[in-house]
Scaffold this motif. Sequence first.
Motif, PDB file in Angstrom:
ATOM      1  N   GLN A 153      46.466  30.056  21.327  1.00 47.06           N
ATOM      2  CA  GLN A 153      47.777  30.340  20.551  1.00 47.06           C
ATOM      3  C   GLN A 153      48.524  31.520  20.953  1.00 47.06           C
ATOM      4  O   GLN A 153      47.794  32.513  21.524  1.00 47.06           O
ATOM      5  N   THR A 154      49.809  31.734  20.762  1.00 46.38           N
ATOM      6  CA  THR A 154      50.504  33.037  20.705  1.00 46.38           C
ATOM      7  C   THR A 154      51.180  33.414  19.557  1.00 46.38           C
ATOM      8  O   THR A 154      51.525  32.373  18.796  1.00 46.38           O
ATOM      9  N   VAL A 198      47.615  44.140  18.922  1.00 46.60           N
ATOM     10  CA  VAL A 198      46.916  45.129  18.381  1.00 46.60           C
ATOM     11  C   VAL A 198      46.539  44.680  17.029  1.00 46.60           C
ATOM     12  O   VAL A 198      45.394  45.157  16.290  1.00 46.60           O
ATOM     13  N   LYS A 199      47.343  43.684  16.321  1.00 47.38           N
ATOM     14  CA  LYS A 199      47.096  43.203  14.869  1.00 47.38           C
ATOM     15  C   LYS A 199      45.982  42.419  14.963  1.00 47.38           C
ATOM     16  O   LYS A 199      44.894  42.345  14.201  1.00 47.38           O
ATOM     17  N   GLY A 200      45.772  41.508  15.980  1.00 48.40           N
ATOM     18  CA  GLY A 200      44.680  40.790  16.465  1.00 48.40           C
ATOM     19  C   GLY A 200      43.215  41.634  16.614  1.00 48.40           C
ATOM     20  O   GLY A 200      42.328  41.294  16.006  1.00 48.40           O
ATOM     21  N   LYS A 201      43.377  42.703  17.166  1.00 43.04           N
ATOM     22  CA  LYS A 201      42.065  43.680  17.359  1.00 43.04           C
ATOM     23  C   LYS A 201      41.747  44.110  16.060  1.00 43.04           C
ATOM     24  O   LYS A 201      40.705  44.392  15.916  1.00 43.04           O
ATOM     25  N   ALA A 202      42.751  44.172  15.050  1.00 42.80           N
ATOM     26  CA  ALA A 202      42.484  44.925  13.863  1.00 42.80           C
ATOM     27  C   ALA A 202      42.738  43.939  12.646  1.00 42.80           C
ATOM     28  O   ALA A 202      43.774  44.032  11.813  1.00 42.80           O
ATOM     29  N   ARG A 203      42.043  43.048  12.522  1.00 41.41           N
ATOM     30  CA  ARG A 203      42.083  42.149  11.522  1.00 41.41           C
ATOM     31  C   ARG A 203      42.284  42.685  10.209  1.00 41.41           C
ATOM     32  O   ARG A 203      41.638  43.428   9.816  1.00 41.41           O
TER      33      ARG A 203
ATOM     34  N   THR B 183      41.340  29.072  15.940  1.00 33.41           N
ATOM     35  CA  THR B 183      42.054  30.514  16.369  1.00 33.41           C
ATOM     36  C   THR B 183      41.525  30.834  17.793  1.00 33.41           C
ATOM     37  O   THR B 183      40.382  31.360  17.623  1.00 33.41           O
ATOM     38  N   MET B 184      42.302  30.578  18.609  1.00 32.62           N
ATOM     39  CA  MET B 184      42.006  31.379  20.012  1.00 32.62           C
ATOM     40  C   MET B 184      43.189  31.960  20.544  1.00 32.62           C
ATOM     41  O   MET B 184      43.711  31.299  21.496  1.00 32.62           O
ATOM     42  N   PRO B 185      43.437  33.218  20.289  1.00 27.49           N
ATOM     43  CA  PRO B 185      44.780  33.700  20.833  1.00 27.49           C
ATOM     44  C   PRO B 185      44.703  33.847  22.327  1.00 27.49           C
ATOM     45  O   PRO B 185      43.605  34.219  22.883  1.00 27.49           O
ATOM     46  N   CYS B 186      45.908  33.478  22.828  1.00 31.70           N
ATOM     47  CA  CYS B 186      45.787  33.518  24.385  1.00 31.70           C
ATOM     48  C   CYS B 186      46.233  34.748  24.692  1.00 31.70           C
ATOM     49  O   CYS B 186      47.424  35.069  24.973  1.00 31.70           O
ATOM     50  N   VAL B 187      45.444  35.687  24.856  1.00 27.10           N
ATOM     51  CA  VAL B 187      45.577  37.128  24.982  1.00 27.10           C
ATOM     52  C   VAL B 187      46.254  37.202  26.431  1.00 27.10           C
ATOM     53  O   VAL B 187      47.283  38.292  26.721  1.00 27.10           O
TER      54      VAL B 187
END
Lengths: 283, 283
Positions: A153-154, A198-203, B183-187
């Motif tokens: 996802q993005t 950055v949000k993903g890194k900092a849930r 959930t698997m963000p495509c970074v």
Amino acid sequence: MRPAAPALAVRVLEGIGEVRPGDDLVEVILASAGGTLAEGDILVVTSKVVSKAEGRIVRAADREQAITDETVRVVATRAHEGGVTRIVENRLGIVAAAAGVDASNTEDGTVLLLPADPDASARSIAEGLRSRTGHRVGVILSDTLGRPWREGQTDIAIGAAGVHVFDDLRGTTDAAGKPLSVTMPCVADELAAAGDLVKGKARGCPVAVVSGLAHLVGPLDLPGARSIARPAERDLFRLGTDEAMAQGTVAGRTAGYSAGRSIGFAEGFAAALAATERERVHR
Amino acid sequence: MRPAAPALAVRVLEGIGEVRPGDDLVEVILASAGGTLAEGDILVVTSKVVSKAEGRIVRAADREQAITDETVRVVATRAHEGGVTRIVENRLGIVAAAAGVDASNTEDGTVLLLPADPDASARSIAEGLRSRTGHRVGVILSDTLGRPWREGQTDIAIGAAGVHVFDDLRGTTDAAGKPLSVTMPCVADELAAAGDLVKGKARGCPVAVVSGLAHLVGPLDLPGARSIARPAERDLFRLGTDEAMAQGTVAGRTAGYSAGRSIGFAEGFAAALAATERERVHR
């Protein structure tokens, strides 16, 4: 001296706790930002906290009905071990699995609907931040979506205010002087993606602040994220492959049946006459 | 003291002129970066300059044939004033208009093919940069693509090396403790998008450097961008709506024709017998 190279910075706002129905997100953001917001900043806000603040919460048991209620058009369905996922166009024109009705990061027994009008929500936040800080800032509401053809996802923009959603290059020329007739980057979606990094890194940090792209910030009445949704009639993928094949099969079967029936009738009629004639001769 | 909030910075490398066939991109990037690359940086490189360096140039007159040659599967076609756009799966598994064959930012009379193996190209650049700088950096090759359902384009990753293309959260839990099963963000795609936000602002700057996401950087043999492409058989949108409807119509027509013909034959046969009988009675 040459000008500084274009650069952007993305950071998360820390210390935003659980958002509850009725919370004023402008206050929440200002409390967390602590005077660090600056002219031209773009805030990327996870739409989920907007849904929470707006009380867009329903009982999990009502999830399927909630999806149905949010749906204006079923695009495709996919059966899996847990049931059937519906990919639909919702009332905002957004095509998304489960109409954006989300069960992650919600309280047990509840699911969240998308904000009723994400562009209006973004505008209200942008308006509040502008009047309270005196700085022209933009606001993007983001959501996490899968997409055709690519795994994972993005984050994309489902709401926007005070920020250009497209960096419209149509009519300009490329480095070689050729006209860029169709190039229209969807910067709102790219901003949502940058925010997620950055949000993903900092849930647990639902707000990112993008600095350095002030040229994308503009008046509050710029077109919102609604303008990103492509109308179904102009979309080559307005229906899933299986669904379109099924529709085609029904239409083809009707047409084929009627053509076959005419031919068959003539053949049957001729065959019966021939049989009768043989019988008469043999009698 | 709480740890510093996660943040990332994206900047462009300046002074990269026209890239020509045979140019060594590692040298070009190092010359432009001037010692500023750091441990954990991720370089987002416009695939176009990789194509140029690799000499992936064909005459514009051969564009349609080039698209055909790059195509493994036609997904959809769209007629417009300038001709027909083909949306196809190319030999890399990427679904893109014109198979990624591009005529913008190229010399007059030429078009560019995608790199022959973007993951390998990314790896070669990452390898060169690592060995020359002593820093573990990652490399993404980006391209600009349209998408279903949404207007405009975003940059996505078509090649990757030394960087995780997914931030795989499956098996972890959300802030509320619920498992994040899908959930698997495509970074990689989000990195490409973030890079475009500054590269787009500074046309003619094909390389962006993302700092602050060192946790996404890893060994050179991590899965590349090839792993982002979803196989057609698992894709709900493997064929355009019109194309799928047309296929369905053909299949339905054949089945319907044959069913209609049987019924019609029986009806025709009965009608002829009835007519013969009436004739006999009246004779």
